[in-house]
Scaffold this motif. Sequence first.
Motif, PDB file in Angstrom:
ATOM      1  N   LYS A  26       2.108  -3.441 -10.559  1.00 21.02           N
ATOM      2  CA  LYS A  26       1.107  -4.469 -10.249  1.00 21.02           C
ATOM      3  C   LYS A  26       1.223  -4.974  -8.814  1.00 21.02           C
ATOM      4  O   LYS A  26       0.285  -5.578  -8.287  1.00 21.02           O
ATOM      5  N   ARG A  27       2.379  -4.736  -8.186  1.00 24.36           N
ATOM      6  CA  ARG A  27       2.534  -5.161  -6.799  1.00 24.36           C
ATOM      7  C   ARG A  27       1.764  -4.269  -5.843  1.00 24.36           C
ATOM      8  O   ARG A  27       1.530  -4.633  -4.693  1.00 24.36           O
ATOM      9  N   VAL A  28       1.397  -3.076  -6.303  1.00 26.29           N
ATOM     10  CA  VAL A  28       0.692  -2.112  -5.443  1.00 26.29           C
ATOM     11  C   VAL A  28      -0.782  -2.477  -5.352  1.00 26.29           C
ATOM     12  O   VAL A  28      -1.499  -2.481  -6.346  1.00 26.29           O
ATOM     13  N   GLU A  29      -1.194  -2.804  -4.146  1.00 29.51           N
ATOM     14  CA  GLU A  29      -2.591  -3.180  -3.910  1.00 29.51           C
ATOM     15  C   GLU A  29      -3.503  -1.960  -3.866  1.00 29.51           C
ATOM     16  O   GLU A  29      -4.624  -1.976  -4.364  1.00 29.51           O
ATOM     17  N   LYS A  30      -2.978  -0.879  -3.258  1.00 34.13           N
ATOM     18  CA  LYS A  30      -3.791   0.320  -3.094  1.00 34.13           C
ATOM     19  C   LYS A  30      -2.889   1.537  -2.987  1.00 34.13           C
ATOM     20  O   LYS A  30      -1.784   1.463  -2.447  1.00 34.13           O
ATOM     21  N   ILE A  77       0.861  -1.182   0.000  1.00 39.88           N
ATOM     22  CA  ILE A  77       0.000   0.000   0.000  1.00 39.88           C
ATOM     23  C   ILE A  77       0.897   1.232   0.000  1.00 39.88           C
ATOM     24  O   ILE A  77       1.807   1.344   0.822  1.00 39.88           O
ATOM     25  N   ASP A  99     -11.485   1.071  -6.427  1.00 47.30           N
ATOM     26  CA  ASP A  99     -11.127   0.954  -5.009  1.00 47.30           C
ATOM     27  C   ASP A  99      -9.613   0.907  -4.833  1.00 47.30           C
ATOM     28  O   ASP A  99      -9.134   0.744  -3.717  1.00 47.30           O
ATOM     29  N   ARG A 100      -8.874   1.058  -5.932  1.00 47.97           N
ATOM     30  CA  ARG A 100      -7.416   0.881  -5.880  1.00 47.97           C
ATOM     31  C   ARG A 100      -6.687   2.183  -5.599  1.00 47.97           C
ATOM     32  O   ARG A 100      -5.701   2.199  -4.849  1.00 47.97           O
TER      33      ARG A 100
END
Length: 273
Positions: A120-124, A2, A141-142
């Motif tokens: 792509k590793r970033v969830e949010k 995050i 929601d990202r």
Amino acid sequence: MIVHVIDGTYELFRHFYGLRRFQKTDPPFGAVAGVLNMCAKMIEDGATHIGVATDHVIESFRNDLWPGYKTGAGVERALLAQFHSLEDALAAMGVVVWPMVEFEADDALAAAAHLAAKDKRVEKVCIWTPDKDLAQCVVGDRVVQIDRRKDEIRNDAGVRVKFGVAPEFIPDYLALVGDSADGYPGIKGLGAKTAASLINRLGHIEDFPAEILSPENLKLALLFKDLATLRIDIPLFKRVDELRWKGPKPSFASVARKIDAPRLATRVKKLKT
């Protein structure tokens, strides 16, 4: 992963005037200490990747586009004196900081969110500011906007509820209704509901039929949209890993003493042990 991107200028203002409610005089670095303590709390709560955007100077390229755009006039000297100290203190704390000169802190927040979301590793991605123009950066929601003042998290649905339009139409919306905080008035006679209705029915201002806006108002609306559109092509970092907090620099202890927050150095040092 995050990623947290923080509006350092807003936080400096918030802490400065927050202290005013409890103290008769302005501590020289009171707001700086407040912002650093806030960052320390975020790290204590699990934040690993943080970047703070600041307005190194208030004016930006937008002042050349619109004479009424916001300036540093009226900002209290005791507050203005802490701007550069905040940047130095954050850097010593090991927090990535982006001091803006040609652009604004809001542009840096938008660019950082855009760059981080590519990974792509970033969830949010959490954008910490109440500024309405940052709503244009929200993606599902990202990529979300967090309004600390109202304790609200705005995703795509939240932006639509608040403004009546989708995130991608926020620059159009602000162009029509104006933004008093930034110093442009919008189009006379168009309120929030009417503006949202036009946008939802017709799309972007560029797609409005000729009869909707007079040539003069269309020219103004497009200028205001340019002011409201945040720049996302600023090369702030190459890899999101650069935002990982790795601990304070050796100089941080002396910086903490300078801003009259000596216990902060101990607190931050413990976070890295």
